[in-house]
Design a protein around this motif. Structure first.
Motif, PDB file in Angstrom:
ATOM      1  N   LEU B  24      -5.785   6.517  -5.823  1.00  0.00           N
ATOM      2  CA  LEU B  24      -5.490   5.269  -5.110  1.00  0.00           C
ATOM      3  C   LEU B  24      -6.611   4.877  -4.149  1.00  0.00           C
ATOM      4  O   LEU B  24      -6.685   3.730  -3.712  1.00  0.00           O
ATOM      5  N   LYS B  25      -7.466   5.832  -3.828  1.00  0.00           N
ATOM      6  CA  LYS B  25      -8.515   5.564  -2.824  1.00  0.00           C
ATOM      7  C   LYS B  25      -9.930   5.559  -3.407  1.00  0.00           C
ATOM      8  O   LYS B  25     -10.895   5.386  -2.655  1.00  0.00           O
ATOM      9  N   GLU B  30      -9.129   1.210 -10.370  1.00  0.00           N
ATOM     10  CA  GLU B  30      -7.907   0.534  -9.933  1.00  0.00           C
ATOM     11  C   GLU B  30      -6.758   1.078 -10.791  1.00  0.00           C
ATOM     12  O   GLU B  30      -6.786   0.941 -12.017  1.00  0.00           O
ATOM     13  N   ILE B  54       3.430   7.542  -5.188  1.00  0.00           N
ATOM     14  CA  ILE B  54       2.797   6.218  -5.155  1.00  0.00           C
ATOM     15  C   ILE B  54       3.258   5.446  -3.910  1.00  0.00           C
ATOM     16  O   ILE B  54       2.460   4.796  -3.222  1.00  0.00           O
ATOM     17  N   SER B  55       4.528   5.570  -3.608  1.00  0.00           N
ATOM     18  CA  SER B  55       5.086   4.911  -2.431  1.00  0.00           C
ATOM     19  C   SER B  55       4.474   5.491  -1.153  1.00  0.00           C
ATOM     20  O   SER B  55       4.078   4.755  -0.244  1.00  0.00           O
ATOM     21  N   GLY B  58       1.365   4.140  -0.262  1.00  0.00           N
ATOM     22  CA  GLY B  58       1.373   2.751   0.195  1.00  0.00           C
ATOM     23  C   GLY B  58       1.182   1.738  -0.919  1.00  0.00           C
ATOM     24  O   GLY B  58       0.786   0.596  -0.676  1.00  0.00           O
ATOM     25  N   ARG B  59       1.473   2.141  -2.165  1.00  0.00           N
ATOM     26  CA  ARG B  59       1.231   1.227  -3.273  1.00  0.00           C
ATOM     27  C   ARG B  59       2.480   1.060  -4.148  1.00  0.00           C
ATOM     28  O   ARG B  59       2.428   1.202  -5.375  1.00  0.00           O
ATOM     29  N   GLU B  60       3.583   0.695  -3.507  1.00  0.00           N
ATOM     30  CA  GLU B  60       4.822   0.482  -4.278  1.00  0.00           C
ATOM     31  C   GLU B  60       4.677  -0.647  -5.301  1.00  0.00           C
ATOM     32  O   GLU B  60       5.536  -0.829  -6.158  1.00  0.00           O
ATOM     33  N   ASP B  61       3.577  -1.393  -5.184  1.00  0.00           N
ATOM     34  CA  ASP B  61       3.337  -2.465  -6.159  1.00  0.00           C
ATOM     35  C   ASP B  61       2.914  -1.919  -7.529  1.00  0.00           C
ATOM     36  O   ASP B  61       3.016  -2.620  -8.539  1.00  0.00           O
ATOM     37  N   ILE B  62       2.430  -0.677  -7.575  1.00  0.00           N
ATOM     38  CA  ILE B  62       2.025  -0.104  -8.865  1.00  0.00           C
ATOM     39  C   ILE B  62       3.272   0.359  -9.607  1.00  0.00           C
ATOM     40  O   ILE B  62       4.076   1.114  -9.065  1.00  0.00           O
ATOM     41  N   SER B  96      10.965   6.243  -2.906  1.00  0.00           N
ATOM     42  CA  SER B  96      10.344   4.937  -3.124  1.00  0.00           C
ATOM     43  C   SER B  96      11.428   3.863  -3.156  1.00  0.00           C
ATOM     44  O   SER B  96      12.535   4.103  -3.658  1.00  0.00           O
ATOM     45  N   TYR B 310      -5.674   8.262   4.623  1.00  0.00           N
ATOM     46  CA  TYR B 310      -4.232   7.977   4.772  1.00  0.00           C
ATOM     47  C   TYR B 310      -3.848   8.076   6.240  1.00  0.00           C
ATOM     48  O   TYR B 310      -2.784   8.231   6.640  1.00  0.00           O
TER      49      TYR B 310
END
Lengths: 316, 310
Positions: B24-25, B30, B54-55, B58-62, B96, B310
């Motif tokens: 994620l970083k 991507e 994933i949550s 900080g990427r609950e959009d994935i 999540s 993070y």
């Protein structure tokens, strides 16, 4: 008068150029007493390798009868390697005709006879498929205690050659190898790990040729022939497999030898005949095999040269 | 610069979590989708853990998709002695809140691969069951996946057996399906992943960050850490981060082109990744690369940098 204590050995192989060179080394060694030569189908058919073995025995003035084995492996169909060794199995220089008759004993019977009659424990140098050795161990298990060790050329812990997973000698008769590896007899394995590092370069055998004795010339010509196919595979030197099984018992100090538990794959789409080592020792029992994995190449070549030099004035 | 779109297929998994949080970083890549598969732990655990990690990142959009619950042929054998009963070494992290996807891994992966018109890089870090099903169900997926950067196998040795690695051993038939599909493969096996470790200083540093990612790292790794002490390994191998970091920074790795197939029939060799790297015999089809070495200090630095952020 002090006599050199000789180590009794049986040479079991499928000559074959590298078997032949191994036997030249063995015959030149003061430490070894060749008690028998036995043949096994592999590099070529049994009839051809047996004829070759008898010619080599004549060349080396060995006063023994060659005993031949069965004409095929325990279960498999025979695989042969004429691409490496030619139609005769030992193409190249002209050799003397056999000067002893073929033994009435089969190869395993001959091995058993030598073991029974020997006061000292006997070393078996196996440079072909392990069909005869397995048959002898199966037929005469009581003779295991008469075996000092079995020094083999076969297998490869890292890779195969004939297939991605398996080396030729083991692939020819995996069930035989399985019996040998599980026999409990002291076992030393020169696999491709070491034999593909035992490279003899053209300049090395030119040096041998220049010794100018009959055996040195024959050895150089064997290298000439063997290298034709080996070089076509991309090797810059001749992979001198079988002599490792002799030199690793004569001069263990120039080899890197590791104890592992090694098992033989009998099935497998890609791995039949693979020798599988438990490198970490976490998965299996006590090691059953001394695995020769590396060597001092220069010293290996020097010993080969030195052995050939001992045939000064040899008559053929 | 355009980022490399990456799909992670995971049996999350302690080291999977490290791989995901690192992914994620990483600047060059991507993460465009994640799917779960049974392996280190049961599929439902892997699915939940992937979502939660994933949550946490900080990427609950994935989107995270559920996948196969068992291997193609073999019976599933999970690894609670390494990953705990919950798959994260019993570490607890917040659930999540992302909507739960019901589309299956193989369909979601196919749609994404098609949408990206051959640009998608897939990083399978668990057994290859989902990928095998996707290939079988949607044969033209082979034209849409750019490359598979796999954690699995070993050119030399093994871990669950003397010659087989866990992910491949768990589902050798799936792995064989994938390797025979013709999709280009970069194989990060034990040869490289055991060199891709965090040493004691790296571990202490990550834990010292004191953020939610490093807390998970600390709380999830203790079983692996203890096992490692027992076998006297010098570092904590981050197996699953290998193909992910390889995707972003291939220059940190060394590999060799070869053919790779999986032994499915062997008695003692089942699950062995058989290569022709060193044999005179060569497979007719050599579309794989076995990754064999890594720049370990740089590898560790990338994981540390990711965790620090993070």
């Amino acid at each position: 008068m002090d006599k050199i204590r000789k180590r009794p050995v049986i040479l079991d192989g499928d000559p074959g150029h590298d078997d032949a060179i191994a036997w030249v080394l063995a015959a030149a060694a003061d430490e070894l007493d060749i008690k028998a030569i036995t043949t096994v189908a592999g590099n070529q058919t049994l009839e051809k390798v047996t004829y070759n073995a008898r010619r080599i025995a004549a060349l080396l003035h060995l006063d023994i009868e060659v005993a031949k084995g069965r004409n095929r492996p325990l279960c498999s169909e025979l695989i042969i390697a004429p691409n490496f060794h030619g139609e005769t199995g030992l193409d190249g220089p002209v050799l003397p005709e056999p000067d002893h008759k073929l033994s009435d004993l089969s190869a395993p019977e001959m091995m058993a006879k030598v073991l029974r009659e020997s006061e000292e424990k006997v070393t078996i140098i196996s440079t072909g498929a392990q069909t005869n050795v397995a048959a002898m161990l199966l037929a005469y298990p009581e003779l295991k205690e008469k075996i000092e060790m079995i020094s083999t050329m076969g297998g490869g812990l890292r890779n195969g050659n004939w297939t991605a997973g398996a080396e030729f000698n083991i692939l020819v008769d995996p069930e035989a190898a399985y019996n040998v590896y599980h026999s409990g007899v002291k076992l030393q394995m020169c696999g491709l790990d070491v034999t593909e590092k035992a490279l003899v370069y053209p300049e090395d055998w030119e040096r041998i040729r220049s010794l100018n004795n009959p055996i040195a010339k024959v050895v150089a010509e064997w290298f000439d022939f063997f290298f034709i196919h080996v070089s076509s595979l991309g090797w810059s030197g001749a992979t001198t497999h079988d002599p490792c099984a002799v030199l690793s018992i004569l001069h263990p100090e120039i080899f890197d030898i590791r104890d592992y538990y090694v098992d033989i794959e009998l099935n497998g789409e890609y791995t039949r005949g693979a020798t599988i080592a438990d490198y970490t020792g976490r998965h299996s029992n006590e090691p059953n095999c001394a695995c020769v994995v590396d060597l001092d190449r220069e010293k290996f070549v020097d010993y080969l040269y030195e052995a050939c030099s001992r045939y000064e004035g040899w008559e053929v | 610069m355009k980022k490399i779109p990456v799909w992670i297929d995971t049996d999350t998994g302690v080291d999977d979590a490290v791989g995901i949080l690192t992914a994620l970083k990483l600047e060059p890549i991507e993460v465009v989708g994640v799917s779960a598969v049974a392996g280190n732990t049961y599929q439902n655990n892997a699915f939940r853990n992937a979502r939660d990690v994933i949550s946490l990142g900080g990427r609950e959009d994935i989107r995270v998709y559920p996948g196969a619950e068992r291997p193609l042929v073999k019976k599933l054998k999970v690894a609670p002695h390494v990953h705990g009963d919950n798959g994260l070494g019993e570490a607890e992290i917040p659930r999540s809140k992302a909507p739960i996807e019901t589309t299956k891994a193989w369909d979601a992966l196919y749609e994404k691969a098609k949408e990206l018109k051959g640009e998608l890089v897939v990083c399978p870090v668990g057994p290859l069951t989902n990928i095998a099903i996707a290939i079988t169900l949607h044969p033209d997926i082979v034209d849409y996946i750019k490359v598979l950067n796999i954690m699995g196998g070993a050119a030399i040795g093994g871990n669950v057996t003397p010659c087989a690695e866990f992910n491949i051993f768990t589902d050798p038939h799936a792995a064989q399906t994938v390797l025979k599909s013709g999709i280009p493969v970069n194989m990060c096996g034990l040869d490289v992943t055991l060199k891709a470790f965090l040493d004691d200083d790296d571990i202490a540093e990550i834990i010292s960050y004191g953020n939610k990612a490093s807390d998970l790292f600390r709380d999830s790794n203790h079983m692996i850490y203890e096992a490692r002490e027992r076998v006297h390994e010098s570092g904590l191998a981050e197996h699953d981060s290998c193909p992910i970091i390889f995707t972003a920074y291939p220059e940190l790795f060394e590999g060799q082109k070869c053919g790779i197939y999986v032994e499915t029939q062997g008695t003692i060799t089942q699950g062995k990744t058989v290569t022709d790297l060193w044999s005179d015999y060569k497979f007719p089809d050599r579309h794989c690369t076995f990754i064999l070495d890594v720049n370990q200090p740089e590898f560790a630095k990338l994981i540390k940098t990711a965790y620090k952020s993070y």
